[in-house]
Structures are given as C-alpha cells and as structure tokens.
Write a protein that holds these residues in place. Structure first.
Motif, PDB file in Angstrom:
ATOM      1  N   GLN A  61       0.838  -1.201   0.000  1.00 52.04           N
ATOM      2  CA  GLN A  61       0.000   0.000   0.000  1.00 52.04           C
ATOM      3  C   GLN A  61       0.871   1.248   0.000  1.00 52.04           C
ATOM      4  O   GLN A  61       0.567   2.226  -0.676  1.00 52.04           O
ATOM      5  N   GLU A  63       3.883   1.497  -1.237  1.00 49.79           N
ATOM      6  CA  GLU A  63       4.467   1.621  -2.566  1.00 49.79           C
ATOM      7  C   GLU A  63       3.465   2.185  -3.564  1.00 49.79           C
ATOM      8  O   GLU A  63       3.802   3.026  -4.389  1.00 49.79           O
ATOM      9  N   ASP A  64       2.207   1.744  -3.467  1.00 47.22           N
ATOM     10  CA  ASP A  64       1.171   2.267  -4.355  1.00 47.22           C
ATOM     11  C   ASP A  64       0.952   3.751  -4.110  1.00 47.22           C
ATOM     12  O   ASP A  64       0.783   4.531  -5.043  1.00 47.22           O
ATOM     13  N   ALA A  65       0.966   4.151  -2.840  1.00 52.75           N
ATOM     14  CA  ALA A  65       0.760   5.560  -2.498  1.00 52.75           C
ATOM     15  C   ALA A  65       1.914   6.405  -3.025  1.00 52.75           C
ATOM     16  O   ALA A  65       1.712   7.498  -3.548  1.00 52.75           O
ATOM     17  N   ALA A  67       3.850   5.691  -5.599  1.00 56.06           N
ATOM     18  CA  ALA A  67       3.751   5.741  -7.060  1.00 56.06           C
ATOM     19  C   ALA A  67       2.676   6.726  -7.492  1.00 56.06           C
ATOM     20  O   ALA A  67       2.826   7.427  -8.503  1.00 56.06           O
ATOM     21  N   THR A  68       1.589   6.779  -6.750  1.00 60.63           N
ATOM     22  CA  THR A  68       0.504   7.704  -7.078  1.00 60.63           C
ATOM     23  C   THR A  68       0.948   9.149  -6.910  1.00 60.63           C
ATOM     24  O   THR A  68       0.623  10.008  -7.727  1.00 60.63           O
ATOM     25  N   ARG A  69       1.716   9.409  -5.860  1.00 61.85           N
ATOM     26  CA  ARG A  69       2.194  10.769  -5.625  1.00 61.85           C
ATOM     27  C   ARG A  69       3.179  11.218  -6.703  1.00 61.85           C
ATOM     28  O   ARG A  69       3.237  12.388  -7.049  1.00 61.85           O
ATOM     29  N   SER A  71       3.079  10.356  -9.843  1.00 61.86           N
ATOM     30  CA  SER A  71       2.395  10.530 -11.127  1.00 61.86           C
ATOM     31  C   SER A  71       1.861  11.914 -11.299  1.00 61.86           C
ATOM     32  O   SER A  71       1.452  12.604 -10.516  1.00 61.86           O
TER      33      SER A  71
END
Length: 71
Positions: A61, A63-65, A67-69, A71
């Motif tokens: 989670q 890592e996903d957060a 990556a989202t930041r 983008s």
C-alpha cells in the motif's frame, strides 16, 4: 426551527415511499445490508491474517501511495 421533528421525518418517509415504492426501497435496504455485512466479513478476514502478511500488505500500500504521488 433548525432541527426536524418526528413529523417532518414521517412526511419525508411517506413521500420517499410514494416516489420509489416500497418494493424498491426494500431491495435497496437489502443491498445496503449485504454490502455492510460483506465489509464486516472482509475486515474480520484482514484482522485474522498473520502479522507477516499484514506487513507485506502495508508495504504494498505504501508503494502504491508513493507511485501515485509521483504521477
């Protein structure tokens, strides 16, 4: 004057039941109840997972957060 009395809620309930019909409201209530039950069951499953799996899920989670930041 700002709060609604019981009579206001009864009138709203009557109008909503006239607009949507009792069968559709019953279906909506059943769907909502099923969704809440599914959510509770899902939370119980997450709480019963071993700590190592919880840590891995937390890492994913984060890592996903990240990556989202980016983008």
């Amino acid at each position: 004057m700002g709060s609604l009395s019981i009579w206001h809620w009864i009138i709203v309930l009557v109008i909503v039941s006239l607009v949507f019909g009792t069968k559709k409201l019953r279906n909506i209530g059943g769907d909502l109840g099923g969704a809440v039950k599914g959510f509770k069951d899902g939370m119980k499953e997450v709480n019963s997972l071993p700590e190592a799996i919880k840590a891995e899920a937390g890492d994913a989670q984060r890592e996903d957060a990240a990556a989202t930041r980016m983008s």
